[in-house]
Scaffold this active site. Structure first.
Site, PDB file in Angstrom:
ATOM      1  N   GLY A  11       0.820  -1.224   0.000  1.00 21.40           N
ATOM      2  CA  GLY A  11       0.000   0.000   0.000  1.00 21.40           C
ATOM      3  C   GLY A  11       0.846   1.264   0.000  1.00 21.40           C
ATOM      4  O   GLY A  11       2.009   1.265   0.398  1.00 21.40           O
ATOM      5  N   ARG A  15      -1.988   8.802   3.491  1.00 24.48           N
ATOM      6  CA  ARG A  15      -2.182   9.706   4.641  1.00 24.48           C
ATOM      7  C   ARG A  15      -0.900   9.976   5.422  1.00 24.48           C
ATOM      8  O   ARG A  15      -0.886  10.852   6.293  1.00 24.48           O
ATOM      9  CB  ARG A  15      -3.275   9.137   5.567  1.00 24.48           C
ATOM     10  CG  ARG A  15      -4.670   9.313   4.992  1.00 24.48           C
ATOM     11  CD  ARG A  15      -5.698   8.501   5.748  1.00 24.48           C
ATOM     12  NE  ARG A  15      -5.766   8.869   7.155  1.00 24.48           N
ATOM     13  CZ  ARG A  15      -6.304   8.110   8.097  1.00 24.48           C
ATOM     14  NH1 ARG A  15      -6.813   6.923   7.785  1.00 24.48           N
ATOM     15  NH2 ARG A  15      -6.331   8.507   9.350  1.00 24.48           N
ATOM     16  N   GLN A  75       3.623  -6.629  -6.090  1.00 30.92           N
ATOM     17  CA  GLN A  75       2.199  -6.506  -6.420  1.00 30.92           C
ATOM     18  C   GLN A  75       2.077  -5.153  -7.118  1.00 30.92           C
ATOM     19  O   GLN A  75       2.081  -4.105  -6.475  1.00 30.92           O
ATOM     20  CB  GLN A  75       1.330  -6.545  -5.152  1.00 30.92           C
ATOM     21  CG  GLN A  75      -0.153  -6.506  -5.474  1.00 30.92           C
ATOM     22  CD  GLN A  75      -1.019  -6.100  -4.288  1.00 30.92           C
ATOM     23  OE1 GLN A  75      -0.550  -5.520  -3.316  1.00 30.92           O
ATOM     24  NE2 GLN A  75      -2.305  -6.388  -4.367  1.00 30.92           N
ATOM     25  N   THR A  81      -6.556  -6.997  -0.364  1.00 34.15           N
ATOM     26  CA  THR A  81      -5.689  -7.863   0.440  1.00 34.15           C
ATOM     27  C   THR A  81      -5.598  -9.302  -0.102  1.00 34.15           C
ATOM     28  O   THR A  81      -4.552  -9.945   0.019  1.00 34.15           O
ATOM     29  CB  THR A  81      -6.143  -7.873   1.915  1.00 34.15           C
ATOM     30  OG1 THR A  81      -7.567  -8.026   1.959  1.00 34.15           O
ATOM     31  CG2 THR A  81      -5.777  -6.568   2.628  1.00 34.15           C
ATOM     32  N   ASN A 226      -1.654   4.535   9.747  1.00 31.61           N
ATOM     33  CA  ASN A 226      -2.056   5.160   8.490  1.00 31.61           C
ATOM     34  C   ASN A 226      -1.656   6.618   8.410  1.00 31.61           C
ATOM     35  O   ASN A 226      -1.779   7.238   7.365  1.00 31.61           O
ATOM     36  CB  ASN A 226      -3.581   5.063   8.324  1.00 31.61           C
ATOM     37  CG  ASN A 226      -4.045   3.621   8.313  1.00 31.61           C
ATOM     38  OD1 ASN A 226      -3.511   2.803   7.575  1.00 31.61           O
ATOM     39  ND2 ASN A 226      -4.997   3.301   9.153  1.00 31.61           N
ATOM     40  N   ALA A 362      40.682  18.245  30.036  1.00 37.57           N
ATOM     41  CA  ALA A 362      39.567  19.027  29.479  1.00 37.57           C
ATOM     42  C   ALA A 362      39.959  19.656  28.147  1.00 37.57           C
ATOM     43  O   ALA A 362      41.072  20.143  27.982  1.00 37.57           O
ATOM     44  CB  ALA A 362      39.172  20.114  30.460  1.00 37.57           C
ATOM     45  N   TYR A 369      40.480  14.288  11.189  1.00 41.52           N
ATOM     46  CA  TYR A 369      40.030  14.459   9.804  1.00 41.52           C
ATOM     47  C   TYR A 369      40.842  15.555   9.150  1.00 41.52           C
ATOM     48  O   TYR A 369      40.927  16.681   9.666  1.00 41.52           O
ATOM     49  CB  TYR A 369      38.541  14.834   9.840  1.00 41.52           C
ATOM     50  CG  TYR A 369      37.871  14.916   8.501  1.00 41.52           C
ATOM     51  CD1 TYR A 369      38.022  13.905   7.570  1.00 41.52           C
ATOM     52  CD2 TYR A 369      37.059  15.999   8.184  1.00 41.52           C
ATOM     53  CE1 TYR A 369      37.378  13.976   6.341  1.00 41.52           C
ATOM     54  CE2 TYR A 369      36.405  16.077   6.968  1.00 41.52           C
ATOM     55  CZ  TYR A 369      36.568  15.065   6.040  1.00 41.52           C
ATOM     56  OH  TYR A 369      35.933  15.138   4.836  1.00 41.52           O
ATOM     57  N   SER A 387      45.287  19.391  29.475  1.00 44.52           N
ATOM     58  CA  SER A 387      44.097  20.076  28.973  1.00 44.52           C
ATOM     59  C   SER A 387      44.410  20.814  27.683  1.00 44.52           C
ATOM     60  O   SER A 387      45.507  21.327  27.499  1.00 44.52           O
ATOM     61  CB  SER A 387      43.607  21.087  30.012  1.00 44.52           C
ATOM     62  OG  SER A 387      43.171  20.404  31.151  1.00 44.52           O
TER      63      SER A 387
HETATM   64  C1  UD1 Z   1      -8.200  -4.604   6.456  1.00 43.42           C
HETATM   65  C2  UD1 Z   1      -9.251  -5.716   6.563  1.00 43.42           C
HETATM   66  C3  UD1 Z   1     -10.260  -5.355   7.667  1.00 43.42           C
HETATM   67  C4  UD1 Z   1      -9.520  -5.158   8.974  1.00 43.42           C
HETATM   68  C5  UD1 Z   1      -8.432  -4.120   8.809  1.00 43.42           C
HETATM   69  C6  UD1 Z   1      -7.575  -4.059  10.058  1.00 43.42           C
HETATM   70  C7  UD1 Z   1      -9.555  -6.643   4.326  1.00 43.42           C
HETATM   71  C8  UD1 Z   1     -10.411  -6.660   3.116  1.00 43.42           C
HETATM   72  N1  UD1 Z   1      -9.941  -5.818   5.288  1.00 43.42           N
HETATM   73  O1  UD1 Z   1      -8.872  -3.453   6.029  1.00 43.42           O
HETATM   74  O2  UD1 Z   1     -11.202  -6.384   7.819  1.00 43.42           O
HETATM   75  O3  UD1 Z   1     -10.442  -4.759   9.991  1.00 43.42           O
HETATM   76  O4  UD1 Z   1      -7.561  -4.431   7.714  1.00 43.42           O
HETATM   77  O5  UD1 Z   1      -6.670  -3.009   9.955  1.00 43.42           O
HETATM   78  O6  UD1 Z   1      -8.590  -7.354   4.378  1.00 43.42           O
HETATM   79  N2  UD1 Z   1      -2.283  -4.176   1.042  1.00 43.42           N
HETATM   80  C9  UD1 Z   1      -1.493  -4.591  -0.001  1.00 43.42           C
HETATM   81  N3  UD1 Z   1      -2.033  -4.676  -1.232  1.00 43.42           N
HETATM   82  C10 UD1 Z   1      -3.328  -4.390  -1.488  1.00 43.42           C
HETATM   83  C11 UD1 Z   1      -4.130  -3.966  -0.421  1.00 43.42           C
HETATM   84  C12 UD1 Z   1      -3.583  -3.874   0.837  1.00 43.42           C
HETATM   85  O7  UD1 Z   1      -0.313  -4.881   0.181  1.00 43.42           O
HETATM   86  O8  UD1 Z   1      -3.733  -4.503  -2.643  1.00 43.42           O
HETATM   87  C13 UD1 Z   1      -1.692  -4.081   2.378  1.00 43.42           C
HETATM   88  C14 UD1 Z   1      -1.655  -2.644   2.857  1.00 43.42           C
HETATM   89  O9  UD1 Z   1      -0.420  -2.049   2.494  1.00 43.42           O
HETATM   90  C15 UD1 Z   1      -1.776  -2.810   4.358  1.00 43.42           C
HETATM   91  C16 UD1 Z   1      -2.638  -4.061   4.498  1.00 43.42           C
HETATM   92  O10 UD1 Z   1      -2.524  -4.761   3.295  1.00 43.42           O
HETATM   93  O11 UD1 Z   1      -0.533  -3.059   4.967  1.00 43.42           O
HETATM   94  C17 UD1 Z   1      -4.077  -3.767   4.827  1.00 43.42           C
HETATM   95  O12 UD1 Z   1      -4.672  -3.061   3.778  1.00 43.42           O
HETATM   96  P1  UD1 Z   1      -5.705  -1.897   4.036  1.00 43.42           P
HETATM   97  O13 UD1 Z   1      -6.117  -1.324   2.743  1.00 43.42           O
HETATM   98  O14 UD1 Z   1      -5.178  -0.955   5.052  1.00 43.42           O
HETATM   99  O15 UD1 Z   1      -6.920  -2.718   4.649  1.00 43.42           O
HETATM  100  P2  UD1 Z   1      -8.127  -2.128   5.464  1.00 43.42           P
HETATM  101  O16 UD1 Z   1      -9.050  -1.473   4.533  1.00 43.42           O
HETATM  102  O17 UD1 Z   1      -7.619  -1.331   6.588  1.00 43.42           O
HETATM  103 CA    CA Z   2      -5.683  -0.338   7.202  1.00 44.58          CA
END
Ligand code: UD1
Ligand code: CA
Length: 451
Positions: A11, A15, A75, A81, A226, A362, A369, A387
């Site tokens: 991700g 933010r 990715q 996820t 975040n 002291a 250098y 000193s």
């Molecule tokens: C996710 C969970 C949610 C949980 C929450 C806890 C899912 C669908 N939802 O939501 O149930 O309550 O975490 O914090 O899993 N990431 C990738 N590639 C992607 C998408 C995400 O590597 O395509 C990584 C992000 O960088 C992050 C993590 O996965 O480290 C979680 O992704 P994020 O988008 O923050 O998930 P949430 O919407 O917070």
């Molecule tokens: Ca998250």
């Protein structure tokens, strides 16, 4: 059962408002991704796969520096996820065992919690890590039936009734590798966010008649980062945990809240840490040392009985043997100080070795250098550096030798010799009085002219 650790870290972290990929922001001196790898390492994984996307090359280099055996997969687009875990499919094609999925931005899951998940796996096909949320906000909700998890519903897709559930999804999931990847193939993106949700694995498992259970942890462990505000909260959580651990181990801190530790700080018992001390990465302090207020230490070692500070700076490569004394406004860098050596006031000792019981006066400076290269200074056992001595490196002062105060030492000083390297003093009798008279008469003449 052998286990593969998959950490999702692709991700962007919009933010954070940063050029650095989110998972590389540091907590207690280490990237949050490394903290997540540390938690996972407690399960002694046979494979470690990091899924990276934004800042791929930087993430890859950071991971390689920490664990050369870890695989970093790309990715390219972040489609959710489940899509992220799918990116690890090829890397785990020949792997037979369990997979545990962690998030790279959720660095504080306790190793004990992961161990409880491994225990709960037993007859369950999938184990998810849930927590009771004080404010469930937009977390995914665990839909329970007794001990069985029936589904995880994302907030955006949840009914009003489901939104009242307070048992939430942390994101950590454990499942058998083969069935996990088979279920992921079935996941579609027909939901409010048009993403491939890993959480859909639960409903699919239930449809297949497989059992899914949940393990609960403290909400603090699931803190996802975040924003910079979350990062600051995470730092505070880490510091509190680390201070408590040191107090438990027998370290005294007069004002723990003012002592900043690193992820790898090691301090022995019966060491006293005064207020406002900063430990950067790579510091080890043995038992019974004393670190006085306002000192800054990084990449250094302090032995038993040594006293450091107040206001001391120990930089990388500072090695203090037992009973060394480092006083106020002293900086030590890449230097070894043998037993009982003393540098008590206002000095810089860099690229040097100082023998046992040597005394550095002291204001001493190792001029290490030359503007292009660094050079070494060697000071022998029991030497006495007067000193305000400038030691122009490369240079050595032998065992038991002395330098006169204010000397600029450019040549080696043999053992037991006294080096005097300053202009010889000349006293001119009565000349101060005459000079005063001359200056005073000049001043009064000028004052009159000015009226
Ligand atoms: C996710 C969970 C949610 C949980 C929450 C806890 C899912 C669908 N939802 O939501 O149930 O309550 O975490 O914090 O899993 N990431 C990738 N590639 C992607 C998408 C995400 O590597 O395509 C990584 C992000 O960088 C992050 C993590 O996965 O480290 C979680 O992704 P994020 O988008 O923050 O998930 P949430 O919407 O917070
Ligand atoms: Ca998250």
């Amino acid at each position: 059962m052998s286990i593969a650790l998959v950490i999702l870290a692709a991700g962007k972290g919009t933010r954070m408002n940063s050029d650095l990929p989110k998972v590389l922001h540091k907590i207690a001196g280490a990237p949050m991704l490394i903290h997540a790898m540390h938690s996972g390492a407690a399960l002694d994984p046979a494979r470690v796969v990091i899924v990276a996307g934004h800042g791929f090359e930087t993430v890859k280099a950071t991971v390689a520096a920490h664990d050369p055996d870890a695989t970093v997969v790309l990715q390219e687009e972040q489609k959710g996820t489940a899509h992220a875990v799918d990116a690890a499919r090829a890397a785990l094609a020949d792997f037979d065992g369990d997979v545990i999925v962690l998030f790279g931005d959720t660095p504080f899951v306790r190793p004990e919690t992961l161990a409880r998940m491994a225990e709960a796996r037993g007859d369950n096909a999938v184990v998810v890590l849930g927590f009771e949320a004080a404010d469930p906000g937009k977390y995914g909700r665990l839909v329970m039936q007794g001990k069985s998890v029936e589904a995880i519903v994302e907030y955006a897709d949840a009914t009003d009734e489901q939104r009242t559930i307070t048992f939430c999804n942390s994101g950590v999931m454990l499942a058998d590798s083969k069935s996990l990847f088979s279920m992921i193939s079935e996941i579609e993106a027909n939901n409010a966010q048009e993403e491939y949700y890993l959480t859909d694995v639960v409903a699919i498992a239930r449809r297949r008649g497989l059992s899914v259970t949940a393990v609960a942890c403290d909400e603090e462990e699931t803190l996802g980062i975040n924003s910079r505000l979350h990062l600051a909260d995470a730092e505070e959580i880490f510091q509190t945990r680390a201070r408590h651990a040191l107090l438990e181990l027998g370290v005294t801190m007069q004002q723990p809240a003012t002592v900043i530790l690193s992820h790898d700080t090691v301090i022995g018992r019966d060491t006293l840490i005064e207020p406002n001390v900063y430990f950067g990465p790579g510091v080890t302090v043995e038992s019974g040392a004393h670190i006085r207020a306002f000192s800054h230490l990084e990449g250094c070692h302090v032995s038993r009985g040594a006293i450091v500070g107040p206001y001391a700076r120990l930089r990388p490569g500072a090695e203090l043997a037992e009973d060394v004394r480092i006083g106020n406004f002293v900086e030590i860098k890449n230097a070894t100080l043998d037993e009982g050596a003393k540098v008590n006031h206002l000095s810089y000792i860099g690229d040097a070795s100082v023998g046992a019981a040597a005394n550095i006066g002291a204001g001493t400076v190792t001029c290490n250098y030359d503007g292009v290269m660094k050079h070494k200074t060697t000071i022998g056992k029991g030497a006495f550096i007067g000193s305000d001595t400038m030691l122009v490196a490369p240079v050595s002062v032998g065992d038991g030798a002395m330098t006169a105060s204010g000397s600029v030492i450019t040549e080696d000083v043999p053992a037991e010799a006294l080096a005097v390297a300053r202009a010889k003093q000349v006293n001119k009798p009565g000349l101060a009085r005459k000079l005063f008279e001359l200056l005073k008469s000049k001043k009064s003449k000028r004052d009159k002219e000015g009226q």
